[in-house]
Structure formats: C-alpha cells, structure tokens
Design an enzyme around this catalytic site. Structure first.
Site, short mmCIF file in Angstrom:
data_model
loop_
_atom_site.label_atom_id
_atom_site.label_comp_id
_atom_site.label_asym_id
_atom_site.label_seq_id
_atom_site.Cartn_x
_atom_site.Cartn_y
_atom_site.Cartn_z
N HIS A 93 0.66 -1.22 0.11
CA HIS A 93 -0.17 -0.04 0.05
C HIS A 93 0.89 1.16 -0.06
CE1 HIS A 93 0.50 -1.45 4.17
NE2 HIS A 93 0.48 -0.39 4.59
N HIS A 95 0.89 5.15 0.99
CA HIS A 95 0.22 6.33 1.74
C HIS A 95 0.50 7.49 0.69
CE1 HIS A 95 0.27 3.91 5.75
NE2 HIS A 95 1.33 3.16 5.14
#
Ligand code: 5GP
Length: 131
Positions: A93, A95
C-alpha cells in the site's frame, strides 16, 4: 489467510472508497496521520512493493498519481507526501498524505481519530475533485 486489505477489496470489510478500477483501489486510512490520508493498493495480494511485477508497480504508481494530483483541491495542503511502510499490513500500500509540515507525515506521532462522519465528508470531497 487473506489480508485485511483483500477483505476490503472483496467488500467483506467496509472502507471509505476514493477510486477503484479492475486492478487498484484507493481508500481513506482509518487512522490517518493527516486529513485526507489515502491508501492506494493493488488488488493483487503482494506483501512488498518491490516484489510487484513491473506492470503492477507502474500501474499502482500511475493510479496513485491521479489521486495525489486531485487531493490538494479537496484537502488544502502544500503538497502530497508519499510513503510506503508496510510493517502493519502485509499487502502493498502507498500512503498519500496531504502535507503542510513535516509533522503531517510523522508516523510515530499519535494517529488522528476522525470518526465516521469526518471520513465520509472528506472521502466525498476527494471523489468530487477526481478527474
Ligand atoms: P503500514 O503497514 O504501512 O505500517 O500501515 C498500515 C496502515 O493501514 C495504517 O496507517 C493503518 O491505519 C491502516 N489500516 C489498518 N487497518 C485498516 C483498515 O481496516 N481499514 C483502513 N481503511 N485502514 C487500515
């Protein structure tokens, strides 16, 4: 066992969705470090960013770029910071964090706890400015 993010992709766990296509999903971080903190993930469950195949890696970054370019119109900021950590959730992921100071992207400080209403409102704002 699927990661919590795969469960979000599959709709088993709710999220405040920002954007989605067949390969990628962007949604608000539940415990943001700053308002508008967004996570961008590949639907393919791969733990580590640099283990993604080249096509998924570049696709993820281009998908993240689209969100990052839109974010300041929804959440006023000097620029959007980008970081990849992955020590908590073993599913790649990115950010994206709207920044006004270095403190806004300090993951060591206590996280914000905005509550559902505030997350709903900011997600709507971001979706509206996405092109
Ligand atoms: P990292 O793995 O990069 O250290 O951090 C994982 C991030 O995912 C954290 O910022 C955390 O707040 C976020 N997170 C963990 N579980 C959930 C969840 O169920 N929903 C959402 N929206 N974010 C989550």
């Amino acid at each position: 066992m699927p990661t919590i993010f795969t469960r979000i992709i599959n709709g088993e766990i709710p999220c405040h969705k920002i954007a989605e296509n067949d390969q990628f999903l962007a949604f608000l971080d539940i415990n943001p470090v700053a308002e508008g903190h967004t996570l961008v993930i590949p639907k393919k469950e791969v733990d580590y960013l640099f283990n993604l195949d080249d096509e998924t890696y570049t696709g993820l970054m281009l998908f993240a770029k689209r969100i990052a370019k839109a974010l300041p119109a929804a959440v006023p900021c000097l620029r959007v910071g980008v970081t990849v950590i992955g020590l908590e959730v073993p599913h790649t992921h990115v950010h994206l964090v709207p920044l006004n100071s270095m403190q806004d992207i300090n993951f060591s400080k206590p996280k914000l706890n905005p509550g559902q209403e505030a997350l709903i409102t900011v997600a709507e704002k971001i979706r509206k400015v996405l092109v």
